[in-house]
Design an enzyme around this catalytic site. Structure first.
Site, short mmCIF file in Angstrom:
data_model
loop_
_atom_site.label_atom_id
_atom_site.label_comp_id
_atom_site.label_asym_id
_atom_site.label_seq_id
_atom_site.Cartn_x
_atom_site.Cartn_y
_atom_site.Cartn_z
N ASP A 75 0.86 -1.17 0.00
CA ASP A 75 0.00 0.00 0.00
C ASP A 75 0.91 1.23 0.00
OD1 ASP A 75 -1.69 2.12 0.54
OD2 ASP A 75 -2.84 1.08 2.10
N HIS A 76 0.94 1.91 -1.15
CA HIS A 76 1.90 3.01 -1.31
C HIS A 76 1.56 4.22 -0.45
CE1 HIS A 76 5.46 4.45 -3.01
NE2 HIS A 76 5.20 4.36 -4.30
N ARG A 77 0.35 4.26 0.12
CA ARG A 77 0.01 5.35 1.05
C ARG A 77 0.77 5.19 2.36
NH1 ARG A 77 -6.19 4.41 1.78
NH2 ARG A 77 -5.28 2.36 2.15
#
Length: 444
Positions: free
Chosen positions: A416-418
């Site tokens: 999850d790049h967040r």
């Protein structure tokens, strides 16, 4: 006083379920802890236990009933001394409150009559204003409702154009406010792109073709609660989580050798380690070494976990479930293997308890046994990463500057790049590769 037995929430995400089977019948006496029913949740089929004592006075929801809302009364228990025959079959708790629609004010009725009466005789200013409003971008189409007296709701301009162009208003769906037919709908009807109103002859031409349109033999079955939940959660995950994928090739020969040696020593204890058991351990240790990947993002908060609970994807009939190996980073390989076999067996029998599949800090999904070389797995929220494991296979591989044959496995991490930066994800993949290629490191 009668006790209303309500549909329980057997998982945090459960909103409704299927009452698969009653294990009691009307007139049966029950005590706390007795099994009452089998309920199919969004995860598995689970047994529902009694909390109160008494007699099953009425079964309100029949077995096999789908989409039973959490909190809905499914049965009534009569307490000691009560006459079960006096209990109402349909408790008030199940009846939906029905509020009469408020009457329209006289001012609103007058306004609506004035709008309906405009028709083709509206003055030029009204016509120009209506034309300008209808040439604006319209919202998505909705079925055109009747005005209450059998007339289809349409704007004065749309009625004039429909009469001029010979368009049947009753066969259209309106895209204006409240499903009102406007000028854009008439133009679309002329082009043959207007959506047809359901129930009319025009509905014979749907926008999307289905398999039956081509006379292809097929069978149809209703989606289970589990399959519907899987579809919903995966759609949400791909739409709301920006996935980043990182892949490494891992030489497995040392890990396979260690597994063989350990299995020889564990044979008297009837324990046989699988490759997946070692990979679960490797992922858990990797997460502890790279804590920036052992996280979960919730709103404006980032949680960093102090232990590695690994959710392991297990394929079962009708879907997928992820039993959890808790504290996998600190457990022995033999403990992981024993626990995993127990969880997988009960998962396939639908006997897992809620705490055994709810939670986890990261997931692992292994499709190597199917010969899949590599794949990108979808993150299971609220987790922030999942490791996808491909098949180990003999490949040409450079070892000590010479081309040799080695057993190579591809592993792909979905992040999850967040919550996880690419560099941190890359660090986790590097540590995971090192532990798999030098497996004694995960046992130290």
């Amino acid at each position: 006083m009668p006790i209303n037995l309500q549909m329980p929430a057997l998982s945090p995400t459960m909103e409704e379920g299927t009452l698969a089977k009653w294990l009691v019948k009307e007139g049966d006496s029950v005590s706390s802890g007795d099994l009452l029913a089998e309920i199919e949740t969004d995860k598995a089929t689970m047994e529902f236990e009694a909390i109160d004592e008494g007699v099953i006075a009425r079964i309100v929801v029949a077995e096999g009933t789908e989409n039973v809302k959490v909190g809905e009364v499914i049965a009534i228990i009569a307490e000691d001394g009560e006459d079960a025959g006096d209990v109402d079959a349909a408790p008030a708790a199940n009846k939906k409150s029905e509020k009469p629609e408020p009457e329209k004010s006289e001012e609103r009725r007058t306004s609506e009559r004035r709008e309906e009466d405009k028709g083709g005789d509206a003055d030029g200013v009204d016509k120009r204003e209506a034309d300008q409003r209808e040439t604006a971008v319209a919202p998505s189409p909705a079925p055109a409702p009747d005005s209450g007296d059998g007339r289809v709701k349409a704007s004065p301009l749309a009625r004039r154009l429909a009469e001029q162009k010979g368009v049947d208003l009753a066969a259209l769906s309106g895209s204006g406010p409240g499903g009102r037919i406007i000028k854009a709908d008439i133009d679309a009807a002329q082009d043959g792109t207007a959506p047809a109103k359901s129930g009319t002859a025009a509905s014979a031409a749907p926008a999307l073709a289905v398999a039956s349109d081509f006379d292809i033999p097929h069978s149809t079955e209703k989606l289970s609660s589990m399959r519907k939940t899987i579809a919903r959660r995966l759609t949400e995950a791909k739409q709301t989580i920006p996935h980043i994928y990182l892949t490494v090739d891992i030489q497995l020969d040392k890990l396979l050798k260690l597994r063989s040696e350990l299995n020889a020593t564990l044979e008297p204890r009837d324990i046989k380690l699988s490759v997946n058991d070692l990979l679960i351990k490797a992922l858990a240790v990797s997460l502890m070494q790279v804590p920036k990947c052992n996280v979960s993002i919730e709103g404006d908060q980032l949680k960093t976990f102090e232990r590695a609970d690994i959710s392991v994807a297990v394929s079962i009939e009708g879907g997928l479930i992820t039993p959890i190996i808790k504290s996998a980073d600190s457990k022995s390989l033999s403990a992981i293997s024993t626990e995993m076999k127990d969880l997988a067996g009960r998962a396939k029998d639908g006997k897992l308890k809620m705490h055994e599949y709810q939670g986890g800090t990261a997931s692992i999904s292994n499709m190597g046994m199917f010969g899949i070389k590599n794949f990108d797995a979808v993150i299971n929220p609220p987790q922030a990463m999942i490791m996808a494991i491909g098949a180990g296979e003999k490949r040409p591989y450079v070892i000590d500057d010479s081309l040799q044959i080695a057993t190579i496995m591809s592993a792909t991490g979905s992040f999850d790049h967040r919550a996880i930066d690419g560099a941190d994800g890359a660090q986790l993949m590097k540590v995971f590769k090192q532990l798999c290629e030098n497996p004694l490191g995960m046992l130290a």
